[in-house]
Design an enzyme around this catalytic site. Structure first.
Site, PDB file in Angstrom:
ATOM      1  N   GLU A  70       0.930  -1.187  -0.031  1.00 54.62           N
ATOM      2  CA  GLU A  70      -0.107   0.164  -0.001  1.00 54.62           C
ATOM      3  C   GLU A  70       0.977   1.084   0.165  1.00 54.62           C
ATOM      4  O   GLU A  70       0.582   2.331  -0.487  1.00 54.62           O
ATOM      5  CB  GLU A  70      -0.885  -0.075   1.115  1.00 54.62           C
ATOM      6  CG  GLU A  70      -2.184  -1.135   1.144  1.00 54.62           C
ATOM      7  CD  GLU A  70      -1.615  -2.407   1.562  1.00 54.62           C
ATOM      8  OE1 GLU A  70      -0.441  -2.634   1.959  1.00 54.62           O
ATOM      9  OE2 GLU A  70      -2.547  -3.300   1.672  1.00 54.62           O
ATOM     10  N   PHE A 132     -11.508  -7.706  13.892  1.00 51.63           N
ATOM     11  CA  PHE A 132     -10.454  -8.055  12.911  1.00 51.63           C
ATOM     12  C   PHE A 132     -10.002  -6.926  11.977  1.00 51.63           C
ATOM     13  O   PHE A 132     -10.887  -6.450  11.293  1.00 51.63           O
ATOM     14  CB  PHE A 132     -10.645  -9.334  12.192  1.00 51.63           C
ATOM     15  CG  PHE A 132      -9.678  -9.889  11.392  1.00 51.63           C
ATOM     16  CD1 PHE A 132      -8.532 -10.454  11.802  1.00 51.63           C
ATOM     17  CD2 PHE A 132      -9.602  -9.869   9.937  1.00 51.63           C
ATOM     18  CE1 PHE A 132      -7.210 -10.594  10.994  1.00 51.63           C
ATOM     19  CE2 PHE A 132      -8.835 -10.106   8.905  1.00 51.63           C
ATOM     20  CZ  PHE A 132      -7.439 -10.773   9.433  1.00 51.63           C
ATOM     21  N   GLN A 133      -8.643  -6.723  12.136  1.00 50.96           N
ATOM     22  CA  GLN A 133      -8.153  -5.488  11.123  1.00 50.96           C
ATOM     23  C   GLN A 133      -8.937  -4.279  11.297  1.00 50.96           C
ATOM     24  O   GLN A 133      -9.172  -3.385  10.283  1.00 50.96           O
ATOM     25  CB  GLN A 133      -8.295  -6.131   9.590  1.00 50.96           C
ATOM     26  CG  GLN A 133      -7.495  -7.132   9.320  1.00 50.96           C
ATOM     27  CD  GLN A 133      -7.097  -7.513   7.899  1.00 50.96           C
ATOM     28  OE1 GLN A 133      -8.149  -7.320   7.169  1.00 50.96           O
ATOM     29  NE2 GLN A 133      -6.094  -8.032   7.531  1.00 50.96           N
ATOM     30  N   LYS A 182     -17.895  -1.457   6.000  1.00 51.19           N
ATOM     31  CA  LYS A 182     -18.120  -2.369   4.800  1.00 51.19           C
ATOM     32  C   LYS A 182     -19.840  -2.294   4.650  1.00 51.19           C
ATOM     33  O   LYS A 182     -20.060  -2.724   3.568  1.00 51.19           O
ATOM     34  CB  LYS A 182     -17.808  -3.839   5.471  1.00 51.19           C
ATOM     35  CG  LYS A 182     -17.559  -4.967   4.182  1.00 51.19           C
ATOM     36  CD  LYS A 182     -16.765  -5.979   4.706  1.00 51.19           C
ATOM     37  CE  LYS A 182     -16.764  -7.264   3.864  1.00 51.19           C
ATOM     38  NZ  LYS A 182     -16.020  -8.413   4.154  1.00 51.19           N
ATOM     39  N   MET A 496      24.144   9.293   1.978  1.00 49.33           N
ATOM     40  CA  MET A 496      23.964  10.438   2.578  1.00 49.33           C
ATOM     41  C   MET A 496      24.409  10.531   4.162  1.00 49.33           C
ATOM     42  O   MET A 496      25.035  11.233   4.617  1.00 49.33           O
ATOM     43  CB  MET A 496      22.497  11.041   2.407  1.00 49.33           C
ATOM     44  CG  MET A 496      22.552  12.358   2.599  1.00 49.33           C
ATOM     45  SD  MET A 496      23.754  13.556   2.335  1.00 49.33           S
ATOM     46  CE  MET A 496      22.635  14.123   0.663  1.00 49.33           C
TER      47      MET A 496
HETATM   48  C1  LIG Z   1      12.412   5.963   5.336  1.00 46.38           C
HETATM   49  C2  LIG Z   1      13.592   6.628   5.595  1.00 46.38           C
HETATM   50  N1  LIG Z   1      14.486   6.160   6.408  1.00 46.38           N
HETATM   51  C3  LIG Z   1      15.710   6.542   6.735  1.00 46.38           C
HETATM   52  C4  LIG Z   1      15.909   7.900   6.254  1.00 46.38           C
HETATM   53  C5  LIG Z   1      17.226   8.742   6.342  1.00 46.38           C
HETATM   54  N2  LIG Z   1      18.284   8.427   5.323  1.00 46.38           N
HETATM   55  C6  LIG Z   1      18.367   9.783   4.452  1.00 46.38           C
HETATM   56  S1  LIG Z   1      19.222   9.627   3.235  1.00 46.38           S
HETATM   57  C7  LIG Z   1      19.695   8.067   3.648  1.00 46.38           C
HETATM   58  C8  LIG Z   1      20.788   7.071   2.884  1.00 46.38           C
HETATM   59  C9  LIG Z   1      20.023   6.785   1.389  1.00 46.38           C
HETATM   60  O1  LIG Z   1      21.087   5.837   0.757  1.00 46.38           O
HETATM   61  P1  LIG Z   1      20.764   5.578  -0.655  1.00 46.38           P
HETATM   62  O2  LIG Z   1      19.392   5.204  -0.681  1.00 46.38           O
HETATM   63  O3  LIG Z   1      21.881   4.201  -0.783  1.00 46.38           O
HETATM   64  O4  LIG Z   1      21.133   6.766  -1.334  1.00 46.38           O
HETATM   65  P2  LIG Z   1      22.592   7.465  -1.458  1.00 46.38           P
HETATM   66  O5  LIG Z   1      22.690   8.711  -0.332  1.00 46.38           O
HETATM   67  O6  LIG Z   1      23.795   6.600  -1.043  1.00 46.38           O
HETATM   68  O7  LIG Z   1      22.554   8.068  -2.684  1.00 46.38           O
HETATM   69  C10 LIG Z   1      18.971   7.636   4.890  1.00 46.38           C
HETATM   70  C11 LIG Z   1      19.213   6.297   5.514  1.00 46.38           C
HETATM   71  C12 LIG Z   1      15.221   8.512   5.177  1.00 46.38           C
HETATM   72  N3  LIG Z   1      15.418   9.660   4.609  1.00 46.38           N
HETATM   73  N4  LIG Z   1      14.041   7.598   4.972  1.00 46.38           N
END
Ligand SMILES: Cc1ncc(C[n+]2csc(CCOP(=O)(O)OP(=O)(O)O)c2C)c(N)n1
Length: 581
Positions: A70, A132-133, A182, A496
């Protein structure tokens, strides 16, 4: 009524045409047709079965895409909405189905994306019994929707849907959720539809304040160093041409937030570049030198402003913004224009003088030269070492002639894609998760965007981390042969976060290295053509092959593991302290 008549069984046809009696489920689908909906992303389950049963008869008019989760449904609806400007529609069942939508809904709320989410709910006599749900989806979504409502009677459905579409699309757009029990889906009622045109005490279209417009024009006409910052409000009000006319007449340099990107062609001489944490050098630095700052359809997000205590303190601020709650929230406005961007820009245009601010513009060019030499040239034109994300995006830009829709996930690749793709097409060409920064957004959003704009080249640019959050949507892409091009920039790191660990946590790489699966193998297992590049020599031909391919395609590019994105304004620092290395 024609839709239902065309699709229903012979027996039903008589009943419906004579008495106009339909079930709540049928009434919902008829209501969606009345609102011009033809595309739905969704996933069935017990509490929404009557709606899915009715959908069986509407398959020709309502093209339903069976997503694989979803969350993917909500993001796909977002991608569809962002590219078409029409609300995206998604369906989910009660409980876990509904809660799986939440990330997408929250993302849509903060990024002003119109969504109409329909959830099934347990029968009304079971509400509050922990059936349920059963989940209190209204309670859960209250803070992340523009409006939500629970329908417990079939005859409420048309009015609820009409309101939902009106609220989602009017003023500052946003997500709404309608939860339908429902029994309400099964009960019969007499269908009649009236579009919603107004709701008491909801005033989405502000009345233009002519005095504020005159005051803004006076500030602009007397400015020596005026500076425009534009955001998504420009795209949402289709004001791209109005923005161009405005800055060209007054000779004002203009910079963009990541949601405003592509509102002007990247190489327009007055487009000085990107604001914010990984934005361009001049646009950040010179924020603290302009004398009049004109913010159009943007909300002074902290990623853009850095430390507010030292943000544009020297400047008079004009804030053009449709949502009154955003005005004076983060940055105090000297002149507040609570208006739709297009309306305000059109009102300002005749009042502003023709001008050229050559010396002021030259400062941006000087900064751009410094940034090009120190950062950009080594990034896009390396001759040795591992592949760099920037050179990949630079090539993608050249080979797609700047005309593609670029959908990004969150992380280094996102910033790099925005910095290095040279957008030439100002029709909603950039889709990203800006406010919420949702990893996993990209693949389903790109899928929805391609469904909404099948004639455009849609490229999903994703990190190896984010790809693995929603990669199951390859199943949906394969099933409906949605021709998205998926470009994985694989640095085998949560890049990042690793960059922050390197710069601010003494290189303590705490749980950011990824041991990745065979992405090409995964794509192929889903029946999608895929390729992997590791060498500079084959990069160009591999990108070209991806772009030329007719259907969906996955290209994994293995890039330098410890590549960093610069410039950078460290979190919470002043925009003046932007670092080039
Ligand atoms: C759902 C979610 N969890 C954690 C983060 C924190 N976060 C921001 S950038 C990042 C790293 C992303 O890594 P990747 O997808 O490999 O992309 P890159 O930065 O290497 O280009 C994380 C963990 C986030 N933005 N969203």
């Amino acid at each position: 009524m024609n839709a239902l008549v065309a699709e229903a069984s012979e027996k039903e046809k008589v009943i419906i045409t004579e008495k106009k009696m339909v079930t709540g489920a049928q009434g919902l689908l008829l209501s969606l047709l009345e609102e011009g909906v033809d595309t739905i992303f969704g996933y069935p389950g017990g509490a929404i079965m009557p709606i899915y049963d009715a959908l069986y008869d509407f398959a020709d008019q309502l093209k339903h895409h069976l997503v694989r989760h979803e969350q993917g449904g909500a993001h796909a609806a977002q991608g569809y909405a962002r590219i078409t400007g029409k609300p995206g529609v998604c369906f989910a069942t009660s409980g876990p189905g509904a809660t799986n939508l939440i990330t997408g809904i929250a993302d849509a709320q903060i990024d002003s994306t119109p969504l109409v989410c329909i959830t099934g709910q347990v029968a009304s006599h079971l509400l509050g019994t922990d059936a349920f749900q059963e989940t209190d989806v209204l309670g859960v979504t209250m803070p992340v929707t523009k409006w939500n409502y629970q329908v417990t009677r079939a005859d409420e459905i048309p009015e609820a849907i009409a309101k939902a579409f009106y609220i989602a699309t009017s003023g500052r757009p946003g997500p709404v959720l309608i939860d339908i029990t429902k029994d309400a889906q099964n009960a019969k009622f007499e269908f009649e539809y009236k579009k919603c045109k107004r709701i008491s005490s909801y005033y989405p279209v502000p009345k233009l304040n002519e005095k504020a417009i005159a005051a803004a024009a006076e500030l602009i006409n007397n400015a020596k160093k005026p500076y425009v910052l534009w955001g998504q409000g420009v795209l949402l009000s289709n004001a791209q041409e109005d923005l161009k006319a405005f800055i060209e007449k007054a000779g004002i340099p203009a910079a963009w937030t990541i949601l405003g990107l592509a509102g002007l062609p990247t190489d327009h001489p007055l487009n000085v570049g990107m604001l914010g944490m990984h934005g361009n050098y001049g646009p950040n630095l010179l924020t603290n030198e302009c004398d009049v700052l004109i913010a159009v359809g943007m909300r002074f997000d902290d990623r853009v402003t850095g430390d507010l205590k030292c943000y544009a303190r020297q400047a008079k601020i004009i804030h053009i913004e449709i949502d009154p709650a955003e005005i004076n929230k983060n940055v105090r406005a000297d002149v507040a224009v609570n208006a739709d961007a297009k309306v305000a820009l059109q009102a300002l245009l005749p009042l502003i003088n023709e001008n050229k601010h050559e010396a002021w513009l030259q400062k941006f060019r000087d900064c751009a030269k410094i940034e090009y030499e120190k950062v950009i040239a080594p990034e896009i034109l390396p001759t040795e070492g591992k592949l760099k994300m920037a050179e990949v995006m630079h090539l993608v830009s050249e080979l797609s002639e700047g005309k593609a829709v670029i959908v990004t996930d969150v992380g280094q690749h996102q910033m790099v894609a925005m910095r290095y793709y040279n957008f030439k097409d100002t029709r909603r060409s950039n889709i990203t998760s800006g406010g919420l920064g949702t990893m996993g957004f990209c693949l389903p959003a790109a899928m929805g965007a391609k469904v909404g704009a099948p004639d455009r080249q849609v490229i999903a640019v994703i990190g190896d981390g984010g790809f693995q959050m929603t990669l199951q949507e390859l199943g949906c892409i394969f099933q409906y042969q949605i021709g998205v091009k998926v470009l994985i920039l694989n640095n085998n790191f949560l890049g990042m976060v690793r960059q922050w660990q390197q710069l601010f946590h003494q290189k303590r790489y705490s749980f950011t290295e990824m041991v990745n699966p065979d992405f090409v193998g995964i794509a192929k297992a889903y029946g999608i053509t895929a390729n992997k590049v590791t060498q500079r020599e084959t990069l160009e031909s591999s990108i070209q092959a991806m772009l030329d391919h007719e259907g969906p395609y996955v290209l994994e590019v293995v890039v330098e593991k410890e590549d960093n994105v610069f410039p950078m304004v460290p979190a919470g620092d002043s925009v003046s302290n932007i670092r080039l290395s």
